[in-house]
Design an enzyme around this catalytic site. Structure first.
Site, PDB file in Angstrom:
ATOM      1  N   ASP A 103     -33.202 -14.859 -10.246  1.00 58.57           N
ATOM      2  CA  ASP A 103     -32.398 -14.096  -9.282  1.00 58.57           C
ATOM      3  C   ASP A 103     -31.313 -13.323 -10.022  1.00 58.57           C
ATOM      4  O   ASP A 103     -30.155 -13.290  -9.603  1.00 58.57           O
ATOM      5  CB  ASP A 103     -31.789 -15.038  -8.241  1.00 58.57           C
ATOM      6  CG  ASP A 103     -31.287 -14.288  -7.009  1.00 58.57           C
ATOM      7  OD1 ASP A 103     -31.652 -13.108  -6.838  1.00 58.57           O
ATOM      8  OD2 ASP A 103     -30.536 -14.881  -6.217  1.00 58.57           O
ATOM      9  N   ARG A 128     -24.983  -8.825  -8.318  1.00 52.38           N
ATOM     10  CA  ARG A 128     -24.242  -9.657  -7.362  1.00 52.38           C
ATOM     11  C   ARG A 128     -24.067 -11.082  -7.883  1.00 52.38           C
ATOM     12  O   ARG A 128     -23.183 -11.812  -7.430  1.00 52.38           O
ATOM     13  CB  ARG A 128     -24.962  -9.689  -6.012  1.00 52.38           C
ATOM     14  CG  ARG A 128     -26.332 -10.345  -6.072  1.00 52.38           C
ATOM     15  CD  ARG A 128     -27.075 -10.349  -4.751  1.00 52.38           C
ATOM     16  NE  ARG A 128     -28.433 -10.875  -4.940  1.00 52.38           N
ATOM     17  CZ  ARG A 128     -29.472 -10.143  -5.309  1.00 52.38           C
ATOM     18  NH1 ARG A 128     -29.313  -8.841  -5.525  1.00 52.38           N
ATOM     19  NH2 ARG A 128     -30.663 -10.687  -5.475  1.00 52.38           N
ATOM     20  N   ASN A 129     -24.929 -11.490  -8.821  1.00 50.72           N
ATOM     21  CA  ASN A 129     -24.862 -12.836  -9.386  1.00 50.72           C
ATOM     22  C   ASN A 129     -24.230 -12.870 -10.777  1.00 50.72           C
ATOM     23  O   ASN A 129     -24.377 -13.845 -11.509  1.00 50.72           O
ATOM     24  CB  ASN A 129     -26.255 -13.460  -9.427  1.00 50.72           C
ATOM     25  CG  ASN A 129     -26.763 -13.804  -8.039  1.00 50.72           C
ATOM     26  OD1 ASN A 129     -25.971 -14.076  -7.147  1.00 50.72           O
ATOM     27  ND2 ASN A 129     -28.067 -13.778  -7.856  1.00 50.72           N
ATOM     28  N   ASP A 136     -25.073 -18.463 -10.267  1.00 52.41           N
ATOM     29  CA  ASP A 136     -26.101 -18.722  -9.254  1.00 52.41           C
ATOM     30  C   ASP A 136     -27.444 -19.097  -9.848  1.00 52.41           C
ATOM     31  O   ASP A 136     -28.348 -18.279  -9.964  1.00 52.41           O
ATOM     32  CB  ASP A 136     -26.255 -17.530  -8.312  1.00 52.41           C
ATOM     33  CG  ASP A 136     -25.187 -17.560  -7.236  1.00 52.41           C
ATOM     34  OD1 ASP A 136     -25.368 -18.314  -6.265  1.00 52.41           O
ATOM     35  OD2 ASP A 136     -24.172 -16.864  -7.381  1.00 52.41           O
TER      36      ASP A 136
END
Length: 470
Positions: free
Chosen positions: A326, A330-331, A344
């Site tokens: 992922d 955003r992570n 994350d």
């Protein structure tokens, strides 16, 4: 005597390991030390201690007690380094939960009857509800747990978000039941996650945590700013007991990882479901950071630094044979001192030379960041992370734009199949765009490793700084 030579070998091996301990190493006390001499540190078995400095004596360290904050000398032979928690699907936050069993079956399991021996089961008569079964005065009392307005209650006076909360409360308070919960009857085949977290040194003390304001809301729970033992922290609160159980795997992965470009796990607290406590990243996630500041504040040199820092974190995961699955802006979180760190690890898994994960829900895949083999065949590897890294590079050099702008997810899948690749962002250095397209090779084996990407980015950063006088 054979045992004597073995013992000597054990001690020397332990001392050799201790010599490698650096400042900041976390250790767990192996026994009580309640009568310390002058300058020594007092502690109890299981207490967490942080190494500060190596002293002149052999195997002697100055350390800080993580709970009391006191400092003093400790012997390496009396403590062990905090262990990584194994990913073990038998670990359970609710070992006392036995699923759908009948009342008589519950009575049969709560033997021999001792006051406070308990288990929780699903209600057969009332689907959706649960039953708390408690042994008291040589009988088993069955308390119906009613599910109402997304909360659980026995007496309609005390409400709980989940079963973990409820068991925690009635372990300390008699409340509406005959006796406090004393000992869980564990379901066969399960292991207590709380016990393993305690043994390995990752279970933190709730009284030492102060929660501040909410700084984020994710799919699985809220994120709060907080303080633990005088240190600023971020706290992810997972209230759903089912989700909390799933996040044990993320926690287990994070206990194995120590790198300057990975968000560091500090520990977990079993309260209100699960608190995952990590280092605090003051400037938030990378995509919002880029969008809110833009080209007038953030230069190409800054962008290259972020790209390199993320790559170094991913190279470390590559060495550990871990797949993130992922990876996206955003992570990536930005620290107070402007360092980018990968976060994350909820989807992270071991890279067994292309993991085949057929049970993955395709609707939950981050389509714009997922490699074709992940979308089509649910196959993931470090090289599929490399594809995602190429998309992340595009996000960085477009200052946080959404990848494949104006395309629907269906269009993204179709266009990728036809060989479409995003054009270079405005003012993106040609060498960086060449890295992106290398990451987007259709054949995974044709994509560069993170090691190679890191080397090329370092060269690009050096050249760019030299050419632009940075």
């Amino acid at each position: 005597m054979p045992w004597a030579s073995s013992y000597s070998l054990y001690i020397s091996t332990e001392e050799m390991a201790a010599k490698a301990w650096q400042s900041g190493t976390q250790c767990v006390a192996k026994s009580d030390h309640t009568k310390p001499k002058a300058s020594e540190l007092a502690y109890l078995k299981g207490d967490l201690l942080t190494i500060l400095t190596v002293e002149t004596g052999k195997g002697i360290f100055r350390a800080r007690h993580n709970r009391t904050g006191e400092e003093g000398l400790i012997s390496a032979s009396k403590v062990r380094e905090r262990e990584a928690l194994r990913v073990d699907h038998h670990l359970s936050l609710m070992p006392w939960f036995h699923g759908k069993i009948s009342g008589p079956e519950a009575v049969g399991k709560l033997q021999p009857m001792k006051d406070g021996l308990f288990l929780v089961r699903e209600s057969i008569r009332h689907p959706g509800d649960y039953v708390l079964c408690v042994s008291f005065n040589q009988e088993v009392i069955h308390y119906r747990i009613i599910y109402q307005d997304s909360k659980l209650t026995i007496d309609r006076g005390q409400y709980f978000y989940n079963l973990i909360d409820m068991v925690e409360f009635y372990s300390k308070n008699k409340g509406a039941i005959a006796t406090t919960l004393q000992k869980p009857k564990e379901k066969e085949g399960t292991k207590s996650a709380a016990l393993q977290l305690y043994k390995t040194g990752w279970l933190l003390d709730l009284p030492n945590l102060t929660l501040g304001e909410k700084i984020g809301q994710g799919e699985f729970g809220a994120v709060y700013e907080g303080e633990y033992m005088g240190r600023k922290v971020a706290v992810k609160n997972i209230k759903s007991d089912v989700t909390a159980q799933a996040f044990l795997d993320e926690t287990s992965v994070m206990t194995k990882l120590q790198h300057k470009n990975l968000v560091q796990l500090i520990g977990v607290i079993l309260h209100n479901g699960l608190y995952i406590v990590t280092e605090f990243m003051a400037k938030g996630n990378l995509v919002n950071y880029l969008r809110s500041r833009g080209r007038s504040v953030i230069t190409t040199v800054h962008l290259l630094h972020y790209a390199l820092e993320v790559c170094e974190g991913m190279e470390y995961l590559e060495c550990k044979k871990l797949v993130h699955r992922d990876l996206a802006a955003r992570n990536i979180l930005i620290s107070e001192d402007n360092v980018a760190k990968v976060s994350d690890f909820g989807l992270a898994t071991v890279d067994l030379a292309k993991v085949d994960l057929q049970n993955i829900d395709s609707t939950k895949l981050p389509v714009r960041w997922t490699a074709p083999e992940g979308l089509n065949n649910k196959k993931f590897s470090t090289r599929s992370d490399v594809w995602s890294y190429g998309v992340l590079l595009w996000e960085i050099f477009s200052y946080g734009m959404q990848p494949y702008p104006k395309m629907t997810l269906k269009e993204v899948k179709e266009e990728l199949e036809q060989g479409y690749r995003m054009p270079a962002p405005e003012n993106c250095p040609p060498e960086v765009y060449a890295l992106m397209t290398a990451c987007w090779e259709k054949e995974p084996k044709m994509r560069p490793s993170f090691h190679k990407l890191r080397e090329r980015l370092q060269t690009e950063l050096t050249n760019y700084e030299s050419d632009n006088g940075s």
